[in-house]
Design a protein around this motif. Structure first.
Motif, mmCIF file in Angstrom:
data_model
loop_
_atom_site.group_PDB
_atom_site.id
_atom_site.type_symbol
_atom_site.label_atom_id
_atom_site.label_comp_id
_atom_site.label_asym_id
_atom_site.label_seq_id
_atom_site.Cartn_x
_atom_site.Cartn_y
_atom_site.Cartn_z
ATOM 1 N N GLY A 184 40.372 56.028 33.795
ATOM 2 C CA GLY A 184 39.230 55.639 34.651
ATOM 3 C C GLY A 184 38.827 53.970 33.470
ATOM 4 N N THR A 185 38.940 52.632 33.695
ATOM 5 C CA THR A 185 39.488 51.464 33.470
ATOM 6 C C THR A 185 38.944 50.031 34.218
ATOM 7 O OG1 THR A 185 41.640 51.771 32.460
ATOM 8 C CG2 THR A 185 40.652 49.858 31.535
ATOM 9 N N ILE A 186 37.697 49.049 33.285
ATOM 10 C CA ILE A 186 37.099 48.348 33.888
ATOM 11 C C ILE A 186 37.341 47.231 33.085
ATOM 12 C CG2 ILE A 186 35.097 47.282 34.780
ATOM 13 C CD1 ILE A 186 33.565 50.339 34.591
ATOM 14 N N GLU A 187 37.569 46.229 33.990
ATOM 15 C CA GLU A 187 38.162 44.368 33.590
ATOM 16 C C GLU A 187 37.067 43.870 34.171
ATOM 17 O OE1 GLU A 187 40.346 43.328 30.995
ATOM 18 O OE2 GLU A 187 41.261 44.925 30.556
ATOM 19 N N GLU A 188 36.115 42.775 33.387
ATOM 20 C CA GLU A 188 35.741 41.565 34.107
ATOM 21 C C GLU A 188 36.734 40.210 34.385
ATOM 22 O OE1 GLU A 188 32.443 40.893 32.327
ATOM 23 O OE2 GLU A 188 30.912 42.501 33.534
ATOM 24 N N VAL A 189 36.983 39.793 35.475
ATOM 25 C CA VAL A 189 38.440 39.256 35.893
ATOM 26 C C VAL A 189 37.463 37.559 35.546
ATOM 27 C CG1 VAL A 189 39.376 37.909 37.251
ATOM 28 C CG2 VAL A 189 38.910 40.556 37.490
ATOM 29 N N GLY A 190 36.630 37.357 35.449
ATOM 30 C CA GLY A 190 35.729 36.203 34.804
ATOM 31 C C GLY A 190 34.071 36.326 34.564
ATOM 32 N N THR A 191 33.130 35.318 35.047
ATOM 33 C CA THR A 191 32.199 35.633 34.718
ATOM 34 C C THR A 191 31.125 36.665 35.564
ATOM 35 O OG1 THR A 191 31.095 33.667 35.777
ATOM 36 C CG2 THR A 191 31.473 33.272 33.603
#
Ligand SMILES: C[S@@+](CC[C@H](N)C(=O)[O-])C[C@H]1O[C@@H](n2cnc3c(N)ncnc32)[C@H](O)[C@@H]1O
Length: 257
Positions: A215-222
């Motif tokens: 389970g991984t989360i990445e913020e792409v922009g703001t």
């Protein structure tokens, strides 16, 4: 796009894959992959980000390429749900052979695909001797499904864009998709214009009969996030499986009662 079954064409960076029957599996990655996307060749894009999610030690990963002309902030975020399923149950997969189903319409009904998003208008297609694709529309929302049923390298992908999570419950949607295929493994990636904390609260899944391996989360922009989760079948007892959502996608069931 997630890498999937079949033989790697070469050790080149294009990572084009070929299934045993010889057809090329789609690869939407820029030639040269993440590194190229980050390079000067793509510098004319307003803002861009490229990354790979998933366990580096495992063959299947989620490749994300994002490009935007500017910062987007929405009151009504668009949710994109993408599922990749491998190791389809043989009996479920057998529906997608022409020898067992007379038409694409028969496959749509017999497989349970018709029940996934029951109000959508479906355009379905059956391949010879096997295989199935459909595209569907429901107001501003769309969905698509592509099935490779051959045993040994079976694969199904499902994507839905634009459904309101307050109307279409994520856990129930995933359950309806899984019921059509009973895969041994699946991943789900959700993208929305919300921050990482919110996407985790809304989209973290627990699926009975499956164990969550990643389970991984990445913020792409703001204000964009991608939440990638990978599941493996925990037991043979899928029939008893039941899915619950850890932190609800829409308001808790109690509110309905
Ligand atoms: C539903 S199509 C979808 C392929 C798509 N590129 C994907 O991403 O999965 C794949 C299935 O159709 C079958 N098939 C039959 N003829 C095909 C063709 N001309 N091109 C692609 N797939 C074909 C394959 O054997 C496989 O079971």
């Amino acid at each position: 796009m997630e890498s999937k079954g079949g033989k790697k064409k070469s050790s080149s960076s294009s990572k084009s894959l070929f299934a045993p029957l010889g057809y090329s599996i789609e690869d939407v990655r820029p030639k040269g992959g993440v590194k190229k996307f980050r390079s000067a060749a793509y510098s004319n894009i307003g803002s861009s980000k490229a990354f790979v999610m998933g366990n580096p030690a495992k063959p299947q990963k989620w490749h994300v390429y994002c490009a935007s002309a500017g910062v987007q902030s929405r009151d009504d975020p668009v949710y994109t749900v993408e599922m990749c399923m491998t190791g389809l149950n043989r009996e479920k997969a057998s529906v997608f052979f022409k020898s067992n189903s007379a038409s694409a319409a028969v496959m749509t009904e017999a497989s349970g695909i018709r029940k996934i998003l029951p109000n959508s208008e479906i355009c379905d297609f059956d391949f010879d001797p096997c295989g199935y694709s459909m595209n569907a529309i429901e107001g501003p929302a769309i969905s698509t499904l592509h099935i490779t049923p051959e045993d040994g390298f079976s694969y199904a992908s499902f994507e839905a864009v634009g459904y309101d999570p307050k109307v279409v419950d994520l856990s129930q949607l995933v359950e309806r998709v899984l019921a059509c295929f009973r895969p041994s493994e699946f991943s789900i990636a959700v993208h929305a214009e919300i921050n990482a904390k919110t996407i985790e609260q809304k989209c973290a899944l627990e699926v009975n009969g499956y164990s969550r391996e990643e389970g991984t989360i990445e913020e792409v922009g703001t204000c964009d996030s991608v939440f990638y989760q990978k599941f493996c079948k925990a037991t043979a007892g899928y029939a008893a499986s039941k899915m619950t959502l850890k932190c609800c996608w829409k308001e808790k069931e109690e509110e309905k009662d």
